[in-house]
Design a protein around this motif. Structure first.
Motif, PDB file in Angstrom:
ATOM      1  N   ALA A  55       0.307 -11.333 -10.974  1.00  0.00           N
ATOM      2  CA  ALA A  55      -0.765 -12.203 -10.490  1.00  0.00           C
ATOM      3  C   ALA A  55      -1.581 -12.750 -11.657  1.00  0.00           C
ATOM      4  O   ALA A  55      -1.970 -13.930 -11.666  1.00  0.00           O
ATOM      5  N   ALA A  56      -1.850 -11.904 -12.648  1.00  0.00           N
ATOM      6  CA  ALA A  56      -2.627 -12.344 -13.806  1.00  0.00           C
ATOM      7  C   ALA A  56      -1.889 -13.419 -14.597  1.00  0.00           C
ATOM      8  O   ALA A  56      -2.499 -14.395 -15.066  1.00  0.00           O
ATOM      9  N   VAL A  57      -0.585 -13.270 -14.757  1.00  0.00           N
ATOM     10  CA  VAL A  57       0.215 -14.279 -15.472  1.00  0.00           C
ATOM     11  C   VAL A  57       0.201 -15.595 -14.699  1.00  0.00           C
ATOM     12  O   VAL A  57       0.011 -16.678 -15.289  1.00  0.00           O
ATOM     13  N   ILE A  58       0.407 -15.516 -13.399  1.00  0.00           N
ATOM     14  CA  ILE A  58       0.420 -16.727 -12.573  1.00  0.00           C
ATOM     15  C   ILE A  58      -0.938 -17.419 -12.630  1.00  0.00           C
ATOM     16  O   ILE A  58      -1.025 -18.647 -12.753  1.00  0.00           O
ATOM     17  N   ALA A  59      -2.015 -16.637 -12.571  1.00  0.00           N
ATOM     18  CA  ALA A  59      -3.365 -17.212 -12.636  1.00  0.00           C
ATOM     19  C   ALA A  59      -3.581 -17.929 -13.964  1.00  0.00           C
ATOM     20  O   ALA A  59      -4.124 -19.049 -14.000  1.00  0.00           O
ATOM     21  N   ARG A  60      -3.178 -17.295 -15.053  1.00  0.00           N
ATOM     22  CA  ARG A  60      -3.378 -17.896 -16.370  1.00  0.00           C
ATOM     23  C   ARG A  60      -2.602 -19.197 -16.518  1.00  0.00           C
ATOM     24  O   ARG A  60      -3.113 -20.186 -17.053  1.00  0.00           O
TER      25      ARG A  60
END
Length: 285
Positions: A208-213
């Protein structure tokens, strides 16, 4: 002028994401192929590729489509309650048509008691394939890396009972390159089983953090309970499909999708794509 020899390779699923990628890679290498598809009019127009009608549950079509073919790439059929039976029908008809080698797209950790329900289907297919007399090559893919961004719901949340488990998801492009490399020179792979993963195993929080970034919007992971997961999906699909959806996450929680291998680099000659790299490439397209 003598007639050209018919293609000795057949690719199934060429109207879909994975089979289509493999077919395009083979065409780019100048490899002649038959595209064994349910709807030939939907097959990609590729140099050296001949579309032929072939439904897995129609042994007459399978026999006709694969006559004279040495090596077949079998992409698993659509998710249906009778998928294993369709696979068995296809395998038996392929053997009857004189096919020598079948390369099967299976699933990471396929076993009769896998948490992910559809991994059990792949195990049953593998068992039938081993008993068929065909020479086999099995590619056991982890979950598609391309699928992880699709787990994000409209409100920016990934929901499912995955806990802190990790998934070594693999890009469809890497699977396709591995399959194309085997099909172009299959003899060195006969009898092998490969487990295809990405270069890292991520928790869904980390994904989720990678997708958000990369997307520039808030994305988070909500770890549901199993009962909550079923309740939130109730009425959206038949029971067998609900089981498959929920067990996508519980298999991650159980640690059954963890573990990075070097099979993609060994088969393709390059490092497997990461989620960050896949999203970066998608943003540049």
């Amino acid at each position: 002028m003598a007639d050209e020899a018919p293609p000795s390779i057949a690719v199934t699923g060429a109207t879909g994401r994975l089979g289509g990628r493999v077919a395009r890679l083979l065409s780019g290498r100048g490899v002649a192929q038959r595209l064994a598809v349910r709807s030939p009019d939907r097959a990609p127009a590729l140099a050296g590729a001949v579309p032929v009608r072939c439904a897995y549950d129609r042994p007459d079509q399978v026999t006709s489509a694969l006559e004279g073919v040495d090596t077949v790439l079998m992409v698993s059929g659509s998710e249906t309650p009778d998928r294993v039976e369709q696979h068995r029908t296809f395998i038996d008809a392929a053997a009857g048509a004189g096919v020598h080698r079948l390369v099967y797209i299976s699933f990471f950790g396929a076993s009769p008691d896998a948490t992910f329900t559809l991994a059990r289907d792949h195990w049953a297919t593998e068992e039938h394939l081993r008993a068929s007399g065909l020479t086999t090559v099995v590619l056991r893919d982890n979950f598609y890396l391309d699928f992880l961004p699709e787990l994000v719901e409209a409100d920016g949340v990934i929901r499912g009972p995955a806990g802190t488990g990790r998934v070594a998801a693999v890009a469809q492009d890497d699977i396709a390159e591995a399959a194309a490399a085997i099909l172009a020179a299959p003899q060195g792979h006969d009898g092998a089983t490969y487990s295809l993963t990405g270069p890292e195993a991520l928790t869904l929080d980390e994904a989720a953090a990678v997708i958000a970034r990369r997307t520039g919007r808030p994305v988070t992971f909500h770890d549901q309970g199993v009962d909550e997961a079923y309740a939130s999906r109730a009425g959206q699909a038949p029971d067998w499909q609900l089981d498959a959806w929920v067990s996508t996450y519980t298999a991650i929680a159980a640690g059954e999708l963890d573990g990075v291998t070097d099979d993609v680099p060994r088969l393709t000659g390059h490092r497997a794509r990461s989620l960050d790299e896949l999203l970066a490439a998608a943003g540049e397209a």
